[in-house]
Design a protein around this motif. Structure first.
Motif, short mmCIF file in Angstrom:
data_model
loop_
_atom_site.label_atom_id
_atom_site.label_comp_id
_atom_site.label_asym_id
_atom_site.label_seq_id
_atom_site.Cartn_x
_atom_site.Cartn_y
_atom_site.Cartn_z
N ALA A 196 0.80 -1.22 0.00
CA ALA A 196 0.00 0.00 0.00
C ALA A 196 0.83 1.27 0.00
CB ALA A 196 -0.94 0.00 1.22
N SER A 197 2.13 1.16 0.32
CA SER A 197 2.94 2.37 0.46
C SER A 197 4.36 2.16 -0.02
CB SER A 197 2.96 2.80 1.93
OG SER A 197 3.88 3.85 2.14
N ASN A 198 4.81 3.08 -0.87
CA ASN A 198 6.20 3.05 -1.30
C ASN A 198 7.10 3.87 -0.38
OD1 ASN A 198 5.70 1.51 -3.65
ND2 ASN A 198 4.96 3.35 -4.72
N TYR A 199 6.47 4.62 0.49
CA TYR A 199 7.22 5.54 1.34
C TYR A 199 7.61 4.93 2.69
CZ TYR A 199 7.37 8.90 5.21
OH TYR A 199 7.69 9.56 6.36
N SER A 200 6.69 4.22 3.30
CA SER A 200 6.88 3.83 4.70
C SER A 200 8.09 2.93 4.93
CB SER A 200 5.62 3.15 5.24
OG SER A 200 5.28 2.04 4.45
N LYS A 201 8.52 2.21 3.90
CA LYS A 201 9.68 1.33 4.05
C LYS A 201 10.93 2.12 4.42
CE LYS A 201 12.19 -2.23 1.42
NZ LYS A 201 12.21 -2.99 0.17
N TYR A 202 10.97 3.37 3.98
CA TYR A 202 12.16 4.19 4.21
C TYR A 202 11.93 5.28 5.26
CZ TYR A 202 12.97 1.96 -0.26
OH TYR A 202 13.09 1.03 -1.26
N ALA A 203 10.73 5.34 5.82
CA ALA A 203 10.41 6.39 6.79
C ALA A 203 11.18 6.19 8.09
CB ALA A 203 8.91 6.39 7.07
N LEU A 204 11.58 7.29 8.69
CA LEU A 204 12.29 7.26 9.96
C LEU A 204 11.36 7.72 11.08
CD1 LEU A 204 15.67 8.94 8.90
CD2 LEU A 204 15.12 6.49 8.98
N ASN A 205 11.38 6.98 12.19
CA ASN A 205 10.56 7.40 13.32
C ASN A 205 11.30 8.47 14.13
OD1 ASN A 205 12.49 6.05 14.80
ND2 ASN A 205 11.14 4.42 15.50
N LYS A 206 10.78 8.80 15.29
CA LYS A 206 11.35 9.88 16.09
C LYS A 206 12.78 9.58 16.51
CE LYS A 206 9.52 13.06 19.57
NZ LYS A 206 8.44 13.25 20.56
N GLN A 207 13.12 8.29 16.60
CA GLN A 207 14.48 7.89 16.96
C GLN A 207 15.37 7.69 15.74
OE1 GLN A 207 11.68 6.25 18.50
NE2 GLN A 207 11.95 7.84 20.07
N GLY A 208 14.84 8.03 14.57
CA GLY A 208 15.62 7.92 13.35
C GLY A 208 15.76 6.49 12.85
N LYS A 209 14.80 5.63 13.17
CA LYS A 209 14.90 4.22 12.78
C LYS A 209 13.85 3.88 11.73
CE LYS A 209 16.67 2.82 17.31
NZ LYS A 209 16.45 2.01 18.53
N THR A 210 14.25 3.02 10.81
CA THR A 210 13.33 2.50 9.81
C THR A 210 12.58 1.30 10.40
OG1 THR A 210 14.96 0.96 8.93
CG2 THR A 210 14.86 3.18 7.93
N ALA A 211 11.59 0.84 9.66
CA ALA A 211 10.87 -0.36 10.08
C ALA A 211 11.81 -1.55 10.16
CB ALA A 211 9.72 -0.64 9.12
N PHE A 212 12.73 -1.63 9.21
CA PHE A 212 13.71 -2.72 9.22
C PHE A 212 14.57 -2.68 10.47
CE2 PHE A 212 18.11 -4.03 8.20
CZ PHE A 212 17.89 -5.39 8.05
N ALA A 213 15.00 -1.48 10.85
CA ALA A 213 15.84 -1.35 12.05
C ALA A 213 15.08 -1.81 13.30
CB ALA A 213 16.28 0.11 12.22
N LEU A 214 13.79 -1.52 13.37
CA LEU A 214 13.00 -1.97 14.52
C LEU A 214 12.84 -3.49 14.52
CD1 LEU A 214 10.14 0.69 14.77
CD2 LEU A 214 12.13 0.42 16.24
N ALA A 215 12.71 -4.07 13.33
CA ALA A 215 12.61 -5.52 13.24
C ALA A 215 13.88 -6.18 13.77
CB ALA A 215 12.33 -5.95 11.81
N VAL A 216 15.04 -5.64 13.38
CA VAL A 216 16.32 -6.17 13.85
C VAL A 216 16.45 -5.97 15.35
CG1 VAL A 216 18.83 -5.91 13.72
CG2 VAL A 216 17.44 -5.82 11.63
N GLU A 217 16.09 -4.78 15.81
CA GLU A 217 16.20 -4.45 17.23
C GLU A 217 15.35 -5.36 18.10
OE1 GLU A 217 14.46 -0.69 19.41
OE2 GLU A 217 16.33 -0.15 18.39
N ASN A 218 14.21 -5.79 17.57
CA ASN A 218 13.29 -6.63 18.32
C ASN A 218 13.35 -8.10 17.91
OD1 ASN A 218 11.33 -4.78 20.07
ND2 ASN A 218 11.81 -3.68 18.17
N ASP A 219 14.42 -8.47 17.18
CA ASP A 219 14.67 -9.85 16.80
C ASP A 219 13.48 -10.47 16.07
OD1 ASP A 219 16.13 -12.20 16.56
OD2 ASP A 219 15.48 -12.99 18.51
N ARG A 220 13.10 -9.85 14.96
CA ARG A 220 11.99 -10.34 14.13
C ARG A 220 12.51 -10.75 12.76
NH1 ARG A 220 8.35 -11.11 18.16
NH2 ARG A 220 7.84 -9.15 19.23
#
Length: 470
Positions: free
Chosen positions: A312-336
């Motif tokens: 549904a979105s071409n943008y959100s994959k590269y979006a940074l949250n308030k901590q400057g993290k992508t969705a991928f970075a959160l997945a790694v951080e949370n061992d997913r």
């Protein structure tokens, strides 16, 4: 003669209070002009009910009052048919008899004993309705018991009970309580409407009943779409959207700035996300932490939800949250690791293979990247490394189990790519690892056995159908 005495009531109404004794009084009148009448009172449940006087004598044309008492209990002894006070009588010619004489007289059946009345026992009050809400009693039995119990309740009590009934999912009880004066626009202690409570409890029938009864919501408090989203209830979302389609509820935010899609992403509720998207909700909304729904789905490791949001979105994959993290970075951080490939890790592995970053290849695979994962053209990392002539990348990928004869959408193997690009050393390495030199692509390309001498002639020859990805 039909009877000797007459009761002043057709049924005995007893207000039930949880944990307390209850009592009620009724009167019997002797219909005989000249003869005293002895009376015996009884119930089926003698361990629960008792009387202030089980045996008595009523003089001619006189009346006597009797008190029915109940024992303390946590729930009313509701039965079908209901228990009843049985009134038996017999004439007393002398007008006198002691208690034992009356007991003996009523213990012997015969024409001298009359059964003058059967008075059903009804329970009244809010504690009875509380029991009906929490019990499995249904159908006509509930209707009869409820009608009696309601008569002993005030309007405020009915409204409080309506809140419990809305949560219970018993639409018939909700309907009856509203009909008898329960306030359909009652708010709970947090200021939420009955609709919020019904949606949170997942009760579609109650929701529809409340809507048709005029129950109103306050969007600042009643986050009804969020409650439905949290339980993946598309049916509830549809019912709500039919009524509130002209509001911004489908993209409304809660106290954390999250839309219903954010909530669905947290819980992995892909069906609700698809519904929200179908009616115009945004997949790129940001909460107060600047997190997209994809950030939250990745953090929870919800693969289906991640893939739905990526579609549904071409943008959100590269979006940074308030901590400057992508969705991928959160997945790694949370061992997913199950969502790595869908998010970015497959891209990272292909890039590392393409530029010859051996450590990057090892890192990506170590984090869970699929060594045989394919891009939009069907190329694996091994295709990329072979096409670019990265011998060490090819060697490492093969060591991690890369499929040497995997084909892309056009039928090209990594060996085809190496030959087209003129990378002799890579081609020989692939053949040494089992690559089949006589395979043909879907476009008919083939390689002969004289590959070693022929490859030099093909250096720099690129087929137009193979396009290097950025």
């Amino acid at each position: 003669m039909d009877r000797l005495v007459k009761a002043d009531v057709k049924e005995v109404e007893l207000e039930f209070v949880k944990g307390q004794k209850s009592s009620t009084t009724f009167t019997l009148t002797n219909l005989m002009h000249t003869m005293s009448v002895a009376v015996s009172l009884s119930t089926k449940n003698q361990s629960f009910f008792s009387f202030n006087k089980s045996f008595s004598i009523i003089p001619p044309l006189s009346s006597s009052s009797y008190t029915l008492l109940s024992q303390p209990s946590d729930q009313p002894p509701l039965t079908n048919p209901p228990d009843a006070v049985t009134v038996k009588t017999t004439m007393v010619p002398l007008g006198k008899a002691n208690h034992d004489d009356l007991r003996r007289r009523f213990s012997k059946p015969g024409p001298h004993i009359f059964k003058d009345a059967t008075l059903p026992i009804s329970f009244l009050g809010p504690h009875v309705i509380e029991h009906l809400i929490s019990s499995n009693t249904q159908g006509s039995d509930t209707e009869i018991l409820l009608n009696k119990a309601i008569s002993g309740c005030s309007g405020n009590q009915l409204t409080v009970l309506l809140e419990s009934a809305a949560v219970s999912g018993k639409a018939n009880l909700v309907h009856r309580l509203i009909d008898h004066g329960g306030d359909v626009n009652h708010k709970d202690s947090n200021g939420r409407s009955l609709i919020s409570l019904a949606v949170e409890a997942g009760n579609l029938d109650v929701l529809n009943l409340l809507i048709s009864s005029g129950c109103e919501i306050d969007n600042s408090v009643d986050h009804v779409f969020h409650y439905a989203a949290a339980t993946n209830r598309v049916d509830l979302m549809e019912a709500l959207f039919r009524v509130y389609r002209n509001t911004d509820s489908i993209d409304s935010v809660d106290f954390c700035g999250r839309t219903p899609i954010h909530i669905s992403a947290i819980h992995g509720c892909t069906q609700v996300i698809r519904f929200c998207l179908s009616v115009g909700a945004s997949p790129d909304a940001l909460d107060i932490n600047k997190s997209t729904p994809l950030h939250l789905a990745a953090k929870g490791g919800h693969l289906d939800t991640v893939e739905c949001l990526l579609e549904a979105s071409n943008y959100s994959k590269y979006a940074l949250n308030k901590q400057g993290k992508t969705a991928f970075a959160l997945a790694v951080e949370n061992d997913r690791p199950n969502v790595y490939d869908s998010l970015q890790l497959g891209d990272a592995l292909s890039r590392a293979a393409r530029i010859g970053d051996v450590n990057g290849i090892k890192s990506c695979i170590g984090e869970g990247a699929n060594v045989n994962g394919k891009d939009q053209n069907g190329w694996t990392p091994l295709h990329r490394a072979a096409f670019k002539g990265k011998v060490e990348s090819v060697r490492v990928l093969l060591g991690y189990g890369a499929e040497v004869n995997d084909v892309d959408e056009n039928g090209y193997t990594p060996l085809h790519c190496a030959v087209e690009a003129g990378h002799v050393e890579v081609a020989l390495l692939l053949i040494g690892q089992g690559a089949k030199a006589n395979l043909k692509s879907l476009k008919g390309m083939s390689m002969g056995v004289g590959l070693k001498s022929d490859c030099s002639k093909n250096r720099g020859c690129y087929r137009s159908s193979i396009v290097e990805a950025v």
